[in-house]
Design a protein around this motif. Structure first.
Motif, PDB file in Angstrom:
ATOM      1  N   TYR A  95       0.843  -1.198   0.000  1.00 47.07           N
ATOM      2  CA  TYR A  95       0.000   0.000   0.000  1.00 47.07           C
ATOM      3  C   TYR A  95       0.883   1.255   0.000  1.00 47.07           C
ATOM      4  O   TYR A  95       0.631   2.200  -0.761  1.00 47.07           O
ATOM      5  N   ALA A  96       1.938   1.236   0.848  1.00 43.98           N
ATOM      6  CA  ALA A  96       2.855   2.381   0.883  1.00 43.98           C
ATOM      7  C   ALA A  96       3.489   2.594  -0.493  1.00 43.98           C
ATOM      8  O   ALA A  96       3.625   3.727  -0.971  1.00 43.98           O
ATOM      9  N   GLY A  97       3.852   1.496  -1.140  1.00 46.82           N
ATOM     10  CA  GLY A  97       4.433   1.592  -2.474  1.00 46.82           C
ATOM     11  C   GLY A  97       3.443   2.187  -3.468  1.00 46.82           C
ATOM     12  O   GLY A  97       3.786   3.072  -4.262  1.00 46.82           O
ATOM     13  N   TRP A  98       2.205   1.731  -3.395  1.00 41.86           N
ATOM     14  CA  TRP A  98       1.182   2.200  -4.332  1.00 41.86           C
ATOM     15  C   TRP A  98       0.913   3.697  -4.154  1.00 41.86           C
ATOM     16  O   TRP A  98       0.793   4.443  -5.132  1.00 41.86           O
ATOM     17  N   ARG A  99       0.842   4.145  -2.890  1.00 39.14           N
ATOM     18  CA  ARG A  99       0.624   5.571  -2.641  1.00 39.14           C
ATOM     19  C   ARG A  99       1.765   6.413  -3.208  1.00 39.14           C
ATOM     20  O   ARG A  99       1.554   7.486  -3.767  1.00 39.14           O
TER      21      ARG A  99
END
Lengths: 242, 321
Positions: B17-21
């Motif tokens: 999720y952190a990567g996607w954001r």
């Protein structure tokens, strides 16, 4: 074992030191140091990559503290720090010394019981202890300078470390004691973990006394600095009295 | 049955999720960094299993990923990501009051409860908690429960918790990874024979007949090697095999239990003084957003040095009774 000792892998250690001195990005310094040592030890690229990958994956528990971040982030967004600051501001008798020395005692006591991960920088220092310490530091004379606020935060983090390190070895089921016992057992010396753990007690007491004295000294100097800054005098002169 | 593996998967989802954001914010190095890390977390067990079964390729690929992470780290900027506006935080603090403390306190309380009672829990004869350290499982489960509690207390949408977690993760940036890469380095050094080389060097230099010189070499060796490795656990076997056992115990008759305990604690004094102990010294500086990354070390030096002296005196005095 007639092979002469291979000293070349030690260059990996030197590589780490030089990298830190040159202020290169620590992650790249550490990973490349592993590659240097491994290559100098005569490992093939394939062996070395496998070693690196396996070692990394088996240590991944060390990142699990990141699981506290969603809770802490959300609470911060909802005003956790602001509330902690205001709440502490109402405690009349609470000084920086009492707060930090009290935390040190509790932290050491808990880690002696083996409860090491119940406090820590992500869990308790950032959300609770640092803002509380800041608030307690500001109490005697009002707002402390930005520089002093950072020193208070750093001291709060240091207090957590000292409490953790010098409590945990008194607990017999903790890793360090078992590591010591295991090492000796491999070399034919059989010991009970408790025999080892009890000898950590003198150091634990010394650590508490030394760090508590430092907290007291820190608060005295801080009070003097803020008092003189507020009175408009030169803080350096006030400090020169000690 | 809950095992630590389930929480590694959850961690992988959080990292993803952190990567996607970051990808959405066009911060590509950050996105790739967290994404790769997520893959390593999710694939951890298969990698280790394959390696045990004699297949080197998965762990070699993981090794390539670790090198890629290190290269990406050099391209990551550490920056402060905006928090909720102060007025909103003050109003919310006013409204929620002490209720804000509960989710944070749940983390330690639930961890302790699981460590104490978890091993006894069973549903229909099957234990609830499976493989992995019970403390680690307890901590991970406590974090999950605390997140739910925080969502309930603040009445935010659950995805906001992830977003705020990502904010803190990106505030720390590559520093969050340091403890892990340092432990990795420990493993690689051990396999490369660094320890034996250090011990052989030190014991060649000191006068072995002098008890005090041996105590100093052992204690200071623990400190220096701990500072270099960032970890007293790595230094202990090296120094004790090289100096403690042959010189202090066998030649001078030191008590092994006392020497071992004090030797390890002397190493901890080194841990307080080194940036290599990143998770204790650099990570908190990053978490607290201090200007000086070494501020925590500076705050610790005046405790560590007197304590080191006390330890050396205790070692000399207690170990040879």
């Amino acid at each position: 074992m007639s092979d002469p000792m291979n000293y070349w892998p030690l260059l990996g250690v030197a590589w780490v030191v030089v990298g830190f001195v040159l202020r290169a990005n620590p992650v790249i310094v550490v990973v490349s140091a592993g590659l240097v040592s491994g290559l100098l030890a005569g490992k093939s690229i394939g062996e070395l990559l496998a070693l690196l990958g396996e070692s990394f994956v088996s240590n991944r528990a060390l990142l699990m503290f990141a699981m506290t971040l969603p809770t802490i982030g959300l609470l911060e967004r909802a005003g956790l720090r602001e509330h902690a600051l205001r709440w502490i501001a109402q405690w009349r008798g609470l000084t920086l010394t009492r707060l930090l020395a009290g935390y040190l005692a509790v932290r050491q006591g808990l880690s002696m019981l083996g409860l090491i991960d119940i406090a820590g920088h992500a869990q308790t220092v950032r959300p609770l202890l640092a803002p509380m310490a800041e608030s307690a530091a500001a109490r005697p004379h009002g707002e402390v300078s930005r520089e002093d606020r950072q020193k208070v935060h750093a001291l709060a983090a240091a207090t957590d470390n000292v409490g953790r390190f010098f409590g945990e070895d008194v607990f017999l089921a903790f890793g360090a004691v078992l590591l010591i016992q295991g090492f000796y057992a491999q070399h034919g010396i059989v010991l009970e973990p408790l025999q080892i753990a009890l000898w950590a007690l003198p150091t634990a007491i010394a650590a508490f006394v030394i760090h508590a004295v430092r907290i007291v000294v820190f608060q005295r100097r801080l009070d003097r600095r803020t008092a003189s800054a507020i009175a408009g005098t030169d803080p350096e002169r006030a400090d020169a009295v000690d | 049955m809950l095992s630590i593996e389930h929480f590694y998967w959850l961690m992988a989802l959080f990292l993803l999720y952190a990567g996607w954001r970051n990808l959405r914010d066009r911060r590509f190095a950050h996105a790739a960094f967290w994404g790769l890390l997520a893959a390593l977390f999710a694939a951890g067990k298969p990698i280790l299993d394959a390696s045990k079964a004699g297949h080197a390729l998965p762990s070699q690929l993981a090794g390539v990923a670790v090198i890629a992470l290190a290269l990406l780290a050099t391209r990551m900027r550490r920056e402060h990501i905006d928090e909720a506006p102060e007025a909103q935080r003050l109003a919310s603090a006013q409204r929620l009051g002490h209720r804000l403390f509960w989710p944070a306190l749940l983390i330690p309380l639930v961890t302790v409860a699981i460590v104490l009672f978890g091993p006894k829990l069973a549903i229909g004869g099957a234990p609830v908690f499976g493989e992995g350290s019970i403390t680690l499982i307890g901590l991970a489960l406590a974090c999950v429960l605390a997140t739910f509690a925080a969502v309930l207390v603040t009445r935010e949408r659950p995805v906001v918790a992830l977003g705020e977690g990502r904010r803190l993760l990106d505030t720390m940036g590559w520093a969050a990874l340091l403890p892990l890469v340092l432990a990795t380095l420990g493993g690689v050094f051990a396999a490369s024979g660094v320890g034996e080389a250090v011990a052989s060097l030190v014991s060649a230099v000191i006068p072995a007949d002098n008890r005090l010189a041996c105590v100093l070499a052992y204690g200071l060796g623990m400190v220096v090697f701990t500072m270099i490795m960032g970890n007293a656990f790595a230094a202990f076997p090296v120094m004790t095999a090289g100096i403690g056992l042959p010189l202090l115990i066998q030649q001078h008759g030191a008590a092994p239990a006392i020497l071992g305990s004090l030797g390890m604690l002397t190493g901890y004094c080194g841990t307080l003084m080194t940036p290599m102990a990143a998770n204790f010294n650099l990570v908190p500086a990053a978490l607290l957003e201090l200007d000086d990354p070494n501020a925590v070390i500076r705050a610790q030096l005046p405790t560590a040095i007197p304590l080191l002296l006390v330890n050396l005196v205790l070692m000399y005095w207690l170990a040879f009774r």
